[in-house]
Design a protein around this motif. Structure first.
Motif, PDB file in Angstrom:
ATOM      1  N   SER A 284      -0.133   3.102  -3.979  1.00 42.51           N
ATOM      2  CA  SER A 284      -0.922   3.980  -3.120  1.00 42.51           C
ATOM      3  C   SER A 284      -2.241   4.404  -3.733  1.00 42.51           C
TER       4      SER A 284
ATOM      5  N   SER B 231       0.806  -1.218   0.000  1.00 45.55           N
ATOM      6  CA  SER B 231       0.000   0.000   0.000  1.00 45.55           C
ATOM      7  C   SER B 231       0.843   1.274   0.000  1.00 45.55           C
ATOM      8  N   SER B 232       2.157   1.130  -0.106  1.00 43.99           N
ATOM      9  CA  SER B 232       3.038   2.295  -0.151  1.00 43.99           C
ATOM     10  C   SER B 232       4.324   1.903  -0.865  1.00 43.99           C
TER      11      SER B 232
END
Length: 249
Positions: A230, A117-118
């Motif tokens: 993201s 997620s990043s």
């Protein structure tokens, strides 16, 4: 905070606010000037908005093609790892058990990589992938040592090497983004176009606000597709999840 670190909603808000601000600047200039050639202004506004739509469509096409490339690579990598798993059945029981243990952990890491997620999480999972690749390759070399010159060894080595190559290709495609210079020029062009809209349609604030909202949604979609980690639009991981279920069931 850099462009890549900004939340998607913040980028959308800045872009929309810039459109509104430049429209108001255009309205202010219009009120200060009288007797402008309206027909020429209307032609210029139509041309600028048409070119802006073309630019957004062009960047959307780039983002969508890269999204499709990332999606196809997930399928290819899952197939390559699945083939490696099946060909491991050619090994003796002890070597097969060691290889299967490493490969299960490897698949878990690849699933985590796809769900990162990043950027930091993505890079951490990639480092774990590289470490497990070294472990997997070392275990393979030990396992095929007694028959390294046979077709059986070639079958195992080829498919394992393909899996490793596809992992590197997936990482490269997730790191590839629309050049920042293009994004900056697109934003600048949109803001200047908003100024022209405000100059030519100074009394149609509701209509132009709706137009700016639609432009913001389109630009946000482009940025979302360009952010595999993201963004809100993520590449489906079902092929990898299906593989994990099949080798752990």
């Amino acid at each position: 905070m850099t462009y890549a670190d900004m939340p998607l909603w913040l980028l959308a808000a800045i872009f929309f606010a810039g459109l509104v601000l430049f429209r108001e600047i255009g309205r202010f200039i219009r009120r200060r000037q009288h007797g402008a050639d309206k027909e020429r202004d209307a032609f210029a506004m139509t041309s600028v908005l048409g070119l802006l739509a073309l630019l957004i469509g062009f960047t959307f096409s780039i983002s969508l093609s890269r999204y499709e490339a990332r999606r196809e690579l997930v399928v290819k990598e899952a197939n390559a790892i699945g083939t490696t798993w099946l060909r491991m059945q050619l090994l003796d029981a002890g070597d097969r058990a060691r290889m299967e243990d490493v490969l299960r952990r490897y698949v878990d890491t690849r699933v985590a990589f796809g769900n990162a997620s990043s950027r930091e999480d993505e890079e951490a999972q990639h480092r774990r992938t590289e470490a497990l690749q070294d472990e997997l390759w070392g275990a393979l070399m030990v396992a095929v040592a007694p028959f390294r010159d046979t077709p059986r060894a070639s079958l195992l080595v080829d498919t394992t090497n393909e899996s490793i190559d596809l992992a590197a290709e997936r990482f490269a495609t997730r790191q590839a983004h629309i050049p920042l210079r293009i994004m900056r020029m697109l934003v600048l062009f949109a803001w200047l176009g908003a100024g022209l809209v405000g100059y030519e349609r100074s009394e149609q604030r509701r209509t132009t606000t709706l137009l700016f909202l639609l432009l913001t949604l389109a630009a946000t979609l482009v940025v979302d597709l360009d952010r595999p980690s993201s963004g809100l639009i993520n590449v489906p991981q079902e092929p990898m999840l299906d593989l994990r279920r099949s080798i752990t069931g």
